[in-house]
Each structure stands twice: as C-alpha cells, then as structure tokens.
Design a protein around this motif. Sequence first.
Motif, short mmCIF file in Angstrom:
data_model
loop_
_atom_site.label_atom_id
_atom_site.label_comp_id
_atom_site.label_asym_id
_atom_site.label_seq_id
_atom_site.Cartn_x
_atom_site.Cartn_y
_atom_site.Cartn_z
N CYS A 69 0.84 -1.19 0.00
CA CYS A 69 0.00 0.00 0.00
C CYS A 69 0.88 1.24 0.00
CB CYS A 69 -0.89 -0.04 1.24
SG CYS A 69 -1.86 1.44 1.49
N CYS A 115 -4.46 -0.44 0.17
CA CYS A 115 -5.02 -1.67 0.71
C CYS A 115 -6.49 -1.52 1.04
CB CYS A 115 -4.23 -2.10 1.94
SG CYS A 115 -4.36 -0.95 3.31
N CYS A 175 -7.21 4.22 3.27
CA CYS A 175 -5.91 4.70 2.81
C CYS A 175 -6.06 5.59 1.58
CB CYS A 175 -5.00 3.51 2.50
SG CYS A 175 -4.36 2.73 4.00
N CYS A 199 0.17 2.96 3.80
CA CYS A 199 0.56 2.31 5.06
C CYS A 199 1.57 1.19 4.87
CB CYS A 199 -0.67 1.79 5.78
SG CYS A 199 -1.42 0.37 5.00
ZN LIG Z 1 -3.05 0.96 3.41
#
Ligand SMILES: [Zn+2]
Length: 65
Positions: free
Chosen positions: A10, A34, A38, A13
């Motif tokens: 991702c 993800c 996000c 994150c």
């Molecule tokens: Zn993420």
Amino acid sequence: MATVEYKKPCDLCGQPVEIEGFTLITDKGQQLFCCGGCVSIYRLLHSNIAMTNTKPSTHNKKEDS
Ligand SMILES: [Zn+2]
C-alpha cells in the motif's frame, strides 16, 4: 480462477495490497492502496495533485452496501 499477481505494498501504510480496486492515478503514476481509508487519507494528503479514481472492470462488490 485466481490470477496471482505480485502484491504491491500500500502506498500509504505499506501493507500488502490484497484487494484490487483501491487505486488512484496521479501525476506520479498509479498508486495502490489496501483499503478505502488509505485512499481517502492519501487524497487528503495530496489534494493538490490531479488524480483519477479507477475501478476494476468487474470484480466482486464487497464495498457496496
Ligand atoms: Zn493501506
């Protein structure tokens, strides 16, 4: 029919992206995320750059409710 593609982390994150569909096209290229959270946070952080939401053509609609 599972097409195994390599999992990209991702872009926010860093977790492995398990689900397709949380993708933004920015002027830096395609960003993968993800989860929808996000994506939202990334958009907030980078609201100054142009980006386009993309969706997979036909996939399971888990996020629909
Ligand atoms: Zn993420």
